[in-house]
Design a protein around this motif. Structure first.
Motif, PDB file in Angstrom:
ATOM      1  N   PHE A 247       0.812  -1.215   0.000  1.00  0.00           N
ATOM      2  CA  PHE A 247       0.000   0.000   0.000  1.00  0.00           C
ATOM      3  C   PHE A 247       0.847   1.267   0.000  1.00  0.00           C
ATOM      4  N   THR A 248       2.044   1.198   0.561  1.00  0.00           N
ATOM      5  CA  THR A 248       2.864   2.402   0.682  1.00  0.00           C
ATOM      6  C   THR A 248       3.521   2.817  -0.630  1.00  0.00           C
ATOM      7  N   ILE A 249       3.480   1.960  -1.631  1.00  0.00           N
ATOM      8  CA  ILE A 249       4.067   2.290  -2.934  1.00  0.00           C
ATOM      9  C   ILE A 249       2.954   2.289  -3.972  1.00  0.00           C
ATOM     10  N   PRO A 250       2.522   3.459  -4.456  1.00  0.00           N
ATOM     11  CA  PRO A 250       1.410   3.493  -5.411  1.00  0.00           C
ATOM     12  C   PRO A 250       1.727   2.759  -6.701  1.00  0.00           C
ATOM     13  N   ALA A 251       0.799   1.929  -7.151  1.00  0.00           N
ATOM     14  CA  ALA A 251       0.962   1.219  -8.416  1.00  0.00           C
ATOM     15  C   ALA A 251       0.802   2.161  -9.591  1.00  0.00           C
ATOM     16  N   THR A 252       0.028   3.216  -9.387  1.00  0.00           N
ATOM     17  CA  THR A 252      -0.154   4.255 -10.404  1.00  0.00           C
ATOM     18  C   THR A 252       0.347   5.570  -9.851  1.00  0.00           C
ATOM     19  N   VAL A 253       1.224   6.225 -10.604  1.00  0.00           N
ATOM     20  CA  VAL A 253       1.709   7.557 -10.236  1.00  0.00           C
ATOM     21  C   VAL A 253       1.270   8.531 -11.331  1.00  0.00           C
ATOM     22  N   PHE A 254       0.490   9.516 -10.963  1.00  0.00           N
ATOM     23  CA  PHE A 254       0.002  10.479 -11.936  1.00  0.00           C
ATOM     24  C   PHE A 254       1.129  11.416 -12.377  1.00  0.00           C
ATOM     25  N   THR A 255       1.122  11.762 -13.656  1.00  0.00           N
ATOM     26  CA  THR A 255       2.061  12.760 -14.155  1.00  0.00           C
ATOM     27  C   THR A 255       1.614  14.140 -13.677  1.00  0.00           C
ATOM     28  N   ASP A 256       2.506  15.111 -13.799  1.00  0.00           N
ATOM     29  CA  ASP A 256       2.141  16.476 -13.429  1.00  0.00           C
ATOM     30  C   ASP A 256       0.975  16.972 -14.277  1.00  0.00           C
ATOM     31  N   GLU A 257       0.969  16.562 -15.536  1.00  0.00           N
ATOM     32  CA  GLU A 257      -0.132  16.963 -16.420  1.00  0.00           C
ATOM     33  C   GLU A 257      -1.452  16.356 -15.954  1.00  0.00           C
ATOM     34  N   GLU A 258      -1.417  15.089 -15.511  1.00  0.00           N
ATOM     35  CA  GLU A 258      -2.635  14.449 -15.013  1.00  0.00           C
ATOM     36  C   GLU A 258      -3.114  15.110 -13.729  1.00  0.00           C
ATOM     37  N   LYS A 259      -2.201  15.447 -12.845  1.00  0.00           N
ATOM     38  CA  LYS A 259      -2.590  16.121 -11.594  1.00  0.00           C
ATOM     39  C   LYS A 259      -3.297  17.436 -11.887  1.00  0.00           C
ATOM     40  N   ASP A 260      -2.793  18.164 -12.869  1.00  0.00           N
ATOM     41  CA  ASP A 260      -3.443  19.420 -13.250  1.00  0.00           C
ATOM     42  C   ASP A 260      -4.799  19.156 -13.890  1.00  0.00           C
ATOM     43  N   LYS A 261      -4.844  18.171 -14.760  1.00  0.00           N
ATOM     44  CA  LYS A 261      -6.096  17.828 -15.438  1.00  0.00           C
ATOM     45  C   LYS A 261      -7.161  17.384 -14.434  1.00  0.00           C
ATOM     46  N   PHE A 262      -6.752  16.589 -13.436  1.00  0.00           N
ATOM     47  CA  PHE A 262      -7.681  16.083 -12.432  1.00  0.00           C
ATOM     48  C   PHE A 262      -7.988  17.122 -11.352  1.00  0.00           C
ATOM     49  N   GLU A 263      -7.299  18.255 -11.397  1.00  0.00           N
ATOM     50  CA  GLU A 263      -7.474  19.340 -10.427  1.00  0.00           C
ATOM     51  C   GLU A 263      -7.237  18.862  -8.996  1.00  0.00           C
ATOM     52  N   LEU A 264      -6.195  18.049  -8.817  1.00  0.00           N
ATOM     53  CA  LEU A 264      -5.860  17.548  -7.496  1.00  0.00           C
ATOM     54  C   LEU A 264      -5.263  18.670  -6.647  1.00  0.00           C
ATOM     55  N   LYS A 265      -5.747  18.768  -5.421  1.00  0.00           N
ATOM     56  CA  LYS A 265      -5.279  19.802  -4.500  1.00  0.00           C
ATOM     57  C   LYS A 265      -4.485  19.233  -3.331  1.00  0.00           C
ATOM     58  N   TYR A 266      -4.652  17.947  -3.054  1.00  0.00           N
ATOM     59  CA  TYR A 266      -4.002  17.343  -1.886  1.00  0.00           C
ATOM     60  C   TYR A 266      -3.195  16.106  -2.243  1.00  0.00           C
ATOM     61  N   TYR A 267      -3.809  15.173  -2.944  1.00  0.00           N
ATOM     62  CA  TYR A 267      -3.167  13.889  -3.200  1.00  0.00           C
ATOM     63  C   TYR A 267      -2.040  14.007  -4.217  1.00  0.00           C
ATOM     64  N   ASN A 268      -0.922  13.343  -3.897  1.00  0.00           N
ATOM     65  CA  ASN A 268       0.147  13.071  -4.861  1.00  0.00           C
ATOM     66  C   ASN A 268       0.875  11.828  -4.370  1.00  0.00           C
ATOM     67  N   GLU A 269       1.855  11.353  -5.136  1.00  0.00           N
ATOM     68  CA  GLU A 269       2.508  10.094  -4.792  1.00  0.00           C
ATOM     69  C   GLU A 269       3.292  10.175  -3.478  1.00  0.00           C
ATOM     70  N   ASN A 270       3.822  11.351  -3.150  1.00  0.00           N
ATOM     71  CA  ASN A 270       4.559  11.487  -1.893  1.00  0.00           C
ATOM     72  C   ASN A 270       3.620  11.510  -0.690  1.00  0.00           C
ATOM     73  N   VAL A 271       2.495  12.183  -0.836  1.00  0.00           N
ATOM     74  CA  VAL A 271       1.490  12.176   0.226  1.00  0.00           C
ATOM     75  C   VAL A 271       0.934  10.768   0.412  1.00  0.00           C
ATOM     76  N   HIS A 272       0.775  10.036  -0.690  1.00  0.00           N
ATOM     77  CA  HIS A 272       0.320   8.645  -0.617  1.00  0.00           C
ATOM     78  C   HIS A 272       1.249   7.836   0.286  1.00  0.00           C
ATOM     79  N   ARG A 273       2.542   7.901   0.027  1.00  0.00           N
ATOM     80  CA  ARG A 273       3.499   7.122   0.815  1.00  0.00           C
ATOM     81  C   ARG A 273       3.489   7.545   2.282  1.00  0.00           C
TER      82      ARG A 273
END
Length: 293
Positions: A247-273
Motif C-alpha cells: 500500500f505504501t508504494i502506489p501502483a499508479t503515479v500520476f504525471t504532473d499533467e494528469e494532476k493538473d487535469k484532475f485538479e488535485l489539490k491534496y493527493y500526490n505520490e509522496n502524500v500517498h506514501r
C-alpha cells in the motif's frame, strides 16, 4: 462565551469528549429530516458551504478535497487496474467526483441509503455533487448491505464513505461488513473504509482494523489532515485480497499533467506514501494487525 452561541455552529459529540468544533455561520440554507437522519446545509463565513448530518460536520467546501481525494486515490492507486469501483455512502458526491478521474476506472457504482443527502448536495453543493452527472457513474438509493449481497465478485475496489458509527452508518463498522465486502470483490480486490481518528477513537480504529484483518490477508491504516474534522485528522482502513500489494508504494503515479487535469489539490505520490507512516503509539497498538499474512 456568547460568541459560541450566536452566529456559530458547534459540533458536540460523545465520540470526542471535552472537545467542541465551532464554525462561524452566515445562514441555514437547507434543513430536513429524512427517514434516517437530520440533514442540514449551512453557509459559513470562511469555509464555504457545510453539510451536517445529525449535528455532525460531514464536509465543508474549504477542506473537503483532502478527504475525498485520499479516500479515493489511496485504494485506486494501490490497485494495478481498478476498472470497476463500488462506493458505499458518499451522498455528497465528492468521492464519486474523484473516482471517475482515475484513467483505469471504466465503471463506478454508488449505493447511498439516504436520497435526501443526495438531493441536498445536488442543490447546494455543486462542486462536490458534480460526480453524480458523470457518464461512468450509476447511482442506487438503498442499503449497501443488501446491494452487495446481490452483487458478488463484481468489483475491483470498494470505497466506504460513511458518517460516524451512530445512526444509519453503524453497521458499516462491524466484522460482517468487511466479510460482505470481501465477497463482492474480484480477485485481488481492495477495500477502503472511513476509519475515524486515532486521537479520540483508537479503540474503534483497532476494532475496524481487526475486523478487516480477519477477512483480508493484507491490511493497512492511513490518515489525512482535514481541519474541520475532530482533531483535524481522519483515517482509512485498507484491505487487499492480494497479499503482495504494498500500500505504501502506489501502483499508479500520476504525471504532473494528469494532476493538473484532475485538479488535485491534496493527493500526490509522496502524500500517498507518507499517509501510511503512523505515530509510535498507533504503531504499537496496531502492530499485530498491520501485516501481510
Amino acid at each position: 462565551m456568547d460568541s459560541f452561541k450566536k452566529g456559530w455552529f458547534s459540533e458536540i459529540g460523545d465520540m470526542w469528549p471535552g472537545m467542541v468544533q465551532s464554525i462561524e455561520v452566515d445562514s441555514l440554507l437547507h434543513e430536513t429530516t429524512s427517514d434516517f437522519q437530520q440533514v442540514q446545509v449551512l453557509q459559513t463565513k470562511h469555509h464555504g458551504r457545510m453539510l451536517v448530518l445529525d449535528g455532525v460536520i460531514q464536509c465543508t467546501e474549504f477542506d473537503e478535497f483532502s478527504y475525498q481525494e485520499m479516500i479515493s486515490f489511496l485504494p485506486l492507486c494501490s490497485h494495478p487496474r481498478p476498472e470497476k469501483v463500488l462506493i458505499i455512502g458518499g451522498g455528497d458526491g465528492g468521492v464519486a467526483r474523484e473516482v471517475v478521474k482515475h484513467p483505469a476506472v471504466r465503471e463506478v457504482v454508488q449505493c447511498e441509503i439516504d436520497a435526501e443527502v443526495v438531493n441536498a448536495a445536488k442543490k447546494y453543493l455543486p462542486t462536490m455533487s458534480s460526480g453524480f452527472s458523470h457518464p461512468k457513474l450509476s447511482l442506487h438509493i438503498g442499503d449497501g448491505f443488501a446491494f452487495m449481497g446481490q452483487h458478488q465478485g463484481e468489483f475491483d475496489v470498494i470505497i466506504t464513505d460513511s458518517s460516524d458509527p451512530d445512526g444509519p452508518a453503524e453497521a458499516l463498522f462491524g466484522e460482517n461488513y468487511f466479510k460482505l465486502m470481501k465477497s463482492a470483490l474480484r480477485a485481488g480486490g481492495i477495500v477502503c473504509s472511513q476509519g475515524e481518528t486515532v486521537w479520540t477513537s483508537l479503540d474503534l480504529v483497532y476494532n475496524m482494523v481487526n475486523h478487516c484483518s480477519k477477512h483480508f490477508p493484507n491490511v493497512s491504516y492511513a490518515f489525512t489532515s482535514v481541519p474541520t474534522y475532530p482533531t483535524g485528522q481522519i483515517g482509512f482502513v485498507l484491505g487487499s485480497l492480494d497479499q503482495d500489494v504494498n500500500f505504501t508504494i502506489p501502483a499508479t503515479v500520476f504525471t504532473d499533467e494528469e494532476k493538473d487535469k484532475f485538479e488535485l489539490k491534496y493527493y500526490n505520490e509522496n502524500v500517498h506514501r507518507a499517509a501510511f507512516a503512523l505515530p509510535t503509539f498507533v504503531q504499537k497498538r496496531l502492530s499485530s494487525l498491520l501485516r501481510k499474512k
